[in-house]
Design a protein around this motif. Structure first.
Motif, PDB file in Angstrom:
ATOM      1  N   SER A  52      -3.676   3.675 -14.023  1.00 10.04           N
ATOM      2  CA  SER A  52      -5.053   3.619 -13.580  1.00 10.04           C
ATOM      3  C   SER A  52      -5.125   3.790 -12.076  1.00 10.04           C
ATOM      4  O   SER A  52      -4.213   3.409 -11.344  1.00 10.04           O
ATOM      5  CB  SER A  52      -5.762   2.325 -13.990  1.00 10.04           C
ATOM      6  OG  SER A  52      -4.879   1.354 -14.320  1.00 10.04           O
ATOM      7  N   THR A  53      -6.202   4.357 -11.631  1.00 12.95           N
ATOM      8  CA  THR A  53      -6.397   4.563 -10.206  1.00 12.95           C
ATOM      9  C   THR A  53      -6.729   3.240  -9.547  1.00 12.95           C
ATOM     10  O   THR A  53      -7.657   2.548  -9.943  1.00 12.95           O
ATOM     11  CB  THR A  53      -7.524   5.569  -9.961  1.00 12.95           C
ATOM     12  OG1 THR A  53      -7.188   6.786 -10.612  1.00 12.95           O
ATOM     13  CG2 THR A  53      -7.682   5.829  -8.468  1.00 12.95           C
ATOM     14  N   THR A  85      -5.834  14.450  -3.908  1.00 17.42           N
ATOM     15  CA  THR A  85      -6.985  15.208  -4.379  1.00 17.42           C
ATOM     16  C   THR A  85      -7.433  16.139  -3.264  1.00 17.42           C
ATOM     17  O   THR A  85      -6.708  16.348  -2.295  1.00 17.42           O
ATOM     18  CB  THR A  85      -8.128  14.256  -4.799  1.00 17.42           C
ATOM     19  OG1 THR A  85      -8.521  13.504  -3.652  1.00 17.42           O
ATOM     20  CG2 THR A  85      -7.663  13.303  -5.882  1.00 17.42           C
ATOM     21  N   ALA A  86      -8.621  16.666  -3.383  1.00 16.68           N
ATOM     22  CA  ALA A  86      -9.089  17.667  -2.429  1.00 16.68           C
ATOM     23  C   ALA A  86      -9.068  17.161  -0.997  1.00 16.68           C
ATOM     24  O   ALA A  86      -8.570  17.820  -0.098  1.00 16.68           O
ATOM     25  CB  ALA A  86     -10.485  18.126  -2.806  1.00 16.68           C
ATOM     26  N   ASP A  87      -9.596  15.976  -0.790  1.00 19.71           N
ATOM     27  CA  ASP A  87      -9.674  15.505   0.592  1.00 19.71           C
ATOM     28  C   ASP A  87      -9.264  14.043   0.748  1.00 19.71           C
ATOM     29  O   ASP A  87      -9.539  13.421   1.756  1.00 19.71           O
ATOM     30  CB  ASP A  87     -11.078  15.735   1.150  1.00 19.71           C
ATOM     31  CG  ASP A  87     -12.153  15.189   0.220  1.00 19.71           C
ATOM     32  OD1 ASP A  87     -13.326  15.476   0.447  1.00 19.71           O
ATOM     33  OD2 ASP A  87     -11.806  14.479  -0.738  1.00 19.71           O
ATOM     34  N   GLU A  88      -8.630  13.505  -0.244  1.00 21.40           N
ATOM     35  CA  GLU A  88      -8.156  12.142  -0.079  1.00 21.40           C
ATOM     36  C   GLU A  88      -6.953  11.910  -0.981  1.00 21.40           C
ATOM     37  O   GLU A  88      -6.534  12.788  -1.719  1.00 21.40           O
ATOM     38  CB  GLU A  88      -9.256  11.135  -0.395  1.00 21.40           C
ATOM     39  CG  GLU A  88      -9.713  11.216  -1.822  1.00 21.40           C
ATOM     40  CD  GLU A  88     -10.911  10.323  -2.084  1.00 21.40           C
ATOM     41  OE1 GLU A  88     -11.381   9.676  -1.143  1.00 21.40           O
ATOM     42  OE2 GLU A  88     -11.362  10.290  -3.225  1.00 21.40           O
ATOM     43  N   ARG A  89      -6.422  10.714  -0.889  1.00 18.24           N
ATOM     44  CA  ARG A  89      -5.273  10.397  -1.721  1.00 18.24           C
ATOM     45  C   ARG A  89      -5.589   9.208  -2.610  1.00 18.24           C
ATOM     46  O   ARG A  89      -6.192   8.237  -2.170  1.00 18.24           O
ATOM     47  CB  ARG A  89      -4.058  10.082  -0.847  1.00 18.24           C
ATOM     48  CG  ARG A  89      -3.585  11.304  -0.088  1.00 18.24           C
ATOM     49  CD  ARG A  89      -2.166  11.158   0.338  1.00 18.24           C
ATOM     50  NE  ARG A  89      -2.004  10.058   1.290  1.00 18.24           N
ATOM     51  CZ  ARG A  89      -0.827   9.574   1.643  1.00 18.24           C
ATOM     52  NH1 ARG A  89       0.259  10.074   1.162  1.00 18.24           N
ATOM     53  NH2 ARG A  89      -0.750   8.598   2.508  1.00 18.24           N
ATOM     54  N   GLU A  90      -5.141   9.311  -3.818  1.00 22.00           N
ATOM     55  CA  GLU A  90      -5.348   8.216  -4.745  1.00 22.00           C
ATOM     56  C   GLU A  90      -4.034   7.504  -4.982  1.00 22.00           C
ATOM     57  O   GLU A  90      -2.984   8.133  -5.070  1.00 22.00           O
ATOM     58  CB  GLU A  90      -5.856   8.734  -6.096  1.00 22.00           C
ATOM     59  CG  GLU A  90      -7.260   9.250  -6.063  1.00 22.00           C
ATOM     60  CD  GLU A  90      -7.675   9.763  -7.431  1.00 22.00           C
ATOM     61  OE1 GLU A  90      -8.862  10.056  -7.588  1.00 22.00           O
ATOM     62  OE2 GLU A  90      -6.819   9.882  -8.316  1.00 22.00           O
ATOM     63  N   LEU A  91      -4.098   6.195  -5.096  1.00 24.55           N
ATOM     64  CA  LEU A  91      -2.933   5.433  -5.490  1.00 24.55           C
ATOM     65  C   LEU A  91      -3.082   5.069  -6.956  1.00 24.55           C
ATOM     66  O   LEU A  91      -4.048   4.437  -7.350  1.00 24.55           O
ATOM     67  CB  LEU A  91      -2.804   4.172  -4.628  1.00 24.55           C
ATOM     68  CG  LEU A  91      -2.616   4.420  -3.137  1.00 24.55           C
ATOM     69  CD1 LEU A  91      -2.459   3.096  -2.404  1.00 24.55           C
ATOM     70  CD2 LEU A  91      -1.414   5.295  -2.875  1.00 24.55           C
ATOM     71  N   VAL A  92      -2.105   5.510  -7.733  1.00 23.51           N
ATOM     72  CA  VAL A  92      -2.175   5.313  -9.175  1.00 23.51           C
ATOM     73  C   VAL A  92      -1.082   4.345  -9.603  1.00 23.51           C
ATOM     74  O   VAL A  92       0.064   4.441  -9.161  1.00 23.51           O
ATOM     75  CB  VAL A  92      -2.019   6.665  -9.905  1.00 23.51           C
ATOM     76  CG1 VAL A  92      -2.057   6.474 -11.413  1.00 23.51           C
ATOM     77  CG2 VAL A  92      -3.100   7.627  -9.460  1.00 23.51           C
ATOM     78  N   CYS A  93      -1.443   3.423 -10.460  1.00 27.71           N
ATOM     79  CA  CYS A  93      -0.496   2.430 -10.951  1.00 27.71           C
ATOM     80  C   CYS A  93       0.597   3.112 -11.776  1.00 27.71           C
ATOM     81  O   CYS A  93       0.307   3.880 -12.682  1.00 27.71           O
ATOM     82  CB  CYS A  93      -1.233   1.408 -11.806  1.00 27.71           C
ATOM     83  SG  CYS A  93      -0.137   0.217 -12.580  1.00 27.71           S
ATOM     84  N   ALA A 153       0.811  -1.215   0.000  1.00 25.00           N
ATOM     85  CA  ALA A 153       0.000   0.000   0.000  1.00 25.00           C
ATOM     86  C   ALA A 153       0.847   1.269   0.000  1.00 25.00           C
ATOM     87  O   ALA A 153       0.465   2.291  -0.547  1.00 25.00           O
ATOM     88  CB  ALA A 153      -0.944   0.004   1.195  1.00 25.00           C
ATOM     89  N   ASP A 154       2.018   1.180   0.605  1.00 27.37           N
ATOM     90  CA  ASP A 154       2.903   2.348   0.565  1.00 27.37           C
ATOM     91  C   ASP A 154       4.142   2.045  -0.291  1.00 27.37           C
ATOM     92  O   ASP A 154       5.228   2.502  -0.024  1.00 27.37           O
ATOM     93  CB  ASP A 154       3.292   2.780   1.975  1.00 27.37           C
ATOM     94  CG  ASP A 154       3.911   1.635   2.763  1.00 27.37           C
ATOM     95  OD1 ASP A 154       3.931   0.495   2.250  1.00 27.37           O
ATOM     96  OD2 ASP A 154       4.373   1.878   3.876  1.00 27.37           O
ATOM     97  N   GLY A 155       3.923   1.254  -1.291  1.00 23.46           N
ATOM     98  CA  GLY A 155       5.023   0.827  -2.144  1.00 23.46           C
ATOM     99  C   GLY A 155       5.239   1.751  -3.330  1.00 23.46           C
ATOM    100  O   GLY A 155       5.351   2.962  -3.173  1.00 23.46           O
ATOM    101  N   ASN A 156       5.242   1.167  -4.499  1.00 22.17           N
ATOM    102  CA  ASN A 156       5.652   1.910  -5.692  1.00 22.17           C
ATOM    103  C   ASN A 156       4.524   2.650  -6.383  1.00 22.17           C
ATOM    104  O   ASN A 156       4.659   3.046  -7.520  1.00 22.17           O
ATOM    105  CB  ASN A 156       6.294   0.944  -6.694  1.00 22.17           C
ATOM    106  CG  ASN A 156       7.565   0.334  -6.141  1.00 22.17           C
ATOM    107  OD1 ASN A 156       8.324   0.990  -5.433  1.00 22.17           O
ATOM    108  ND2 ASN A 156       7.812  -0.919  -6.432  1.00 22.17           N
ATOM    109  N   TRP A 157       3.435   2.826  -5.712  1.00 20.74           N
ATOM    110  CA  TRP A 157       2.325   3.522  -6.345  1.00 20.74           C
ATOM    111  C   TRP A 157       2.597   5.006  -6.450  1.00 20.74           C
ATOM    112  O   TRP A 157       3.302   5.582  -5.628  1.00 20.74           O
ATOM    113  CB  TRP A 157       1.039   3.293  -5.554  1.00 20.74           C
ATOM    114  CG  TRP A 157       0.742   1.851  -5.344  1.00 20.74           C
ATOM    115  CD1 TRP A 157       0.953   1.157  -4.191  1.00 20.74           C
ATOM    116  CD2 TRP A 157       0.239   0.911  -6.287  1.00 20.74           C
ATOM    117  NE1 TRP A 157       0.586  -0.156  -4.375  1.00 20.74           N
ATOM    118  CE2 TRP A 157       0.154  -0.333  -5.655  1.00 20.74           C
ATOM    119  CE3 TRP A 157      -0.150   1.019  -7.620  1.00 20.74           C
ATOM    120  CZ2 TRP A 157      -0.311  -1.477  -6.306  1.00 20.74           C
ATOM    121  CZ3 TRP A 157      -0.611  -0.107  -8.265  1.00 20.74           C
ATOM    122  CH2 TRP A 157      -0.688  -1.341  -7.613  1.00 20.74           C
ATOM    123  N   ILE A 158       1.972   5.613  -7.430  1.00 20.01           N
ATOM    124  CA  ILE A 158       2.019   7.064  -7.530  1.00 20.01           C
ATOM    125  C   ILE A 158       0.904   7.610  -6.651  1.00 20.01           C
ATOM    126  O   ILE A 158      -0.251   7.251  -6.825  1.00 20.01           O
ATOM    127  CB  ILE A 158       1.809   7.525  -8.984  1.00 20.01           C
ATOM    128  CG1 ILE A 158       2.909   6.948  -9.880  1.00 20.01           C
ATOM    129  CG2 ILE A 158       1.773   9.043  -9.062  1.00 20.01           C
ATOM    130  CD1 ILE A 158       2.627   7.116 -11.360  1.00 20.01           C
TER     131      ILE A 158
END
Ligand SMILES: [Zn+2]
Length: 65
Positions: free
Chosen positions: A60-61, A47-55, A38-43
């Motif tokens: 892709s999200t 965003t406004a109030d959360e974080r997205e993990l992108v491949c 989960a805290d690995g190589n994702w981008i």
């Protein structure tokens, strides 16, 4: 006059020591099957109030949190 100095601290070469015995939850990209913790190589895209993990492979999200 306001100057907003928002510096993006991007840790480029951050390699934590390998700790055995502590398992992190793996996330999988549904599109290209890339997998990382989960805290690995994702981008991480904030965003406004959360974080997205992108491949990092297919952009892709994968998850929001
Ligand atoms: Zn992917």
């Amino acid at each position: 006059m306001t100057s907003i100095d928002s510096r993006c601290t991007a840790a480029s070469a951050e390699a934590p020591p390998p700790t055995t015995g502590r398992r992190k939850s793996l996330l999988f990209c549904p599109t290209c099957e890339f997998e990382s913790s989960a805290d690995g190589n994702w981008i991480v895209r904030a965003t406004a109030d959360e974080r997205e993990l992108v491949c990092p492979d297919c952009r892709s999200t994968v998850a929001t949190r």
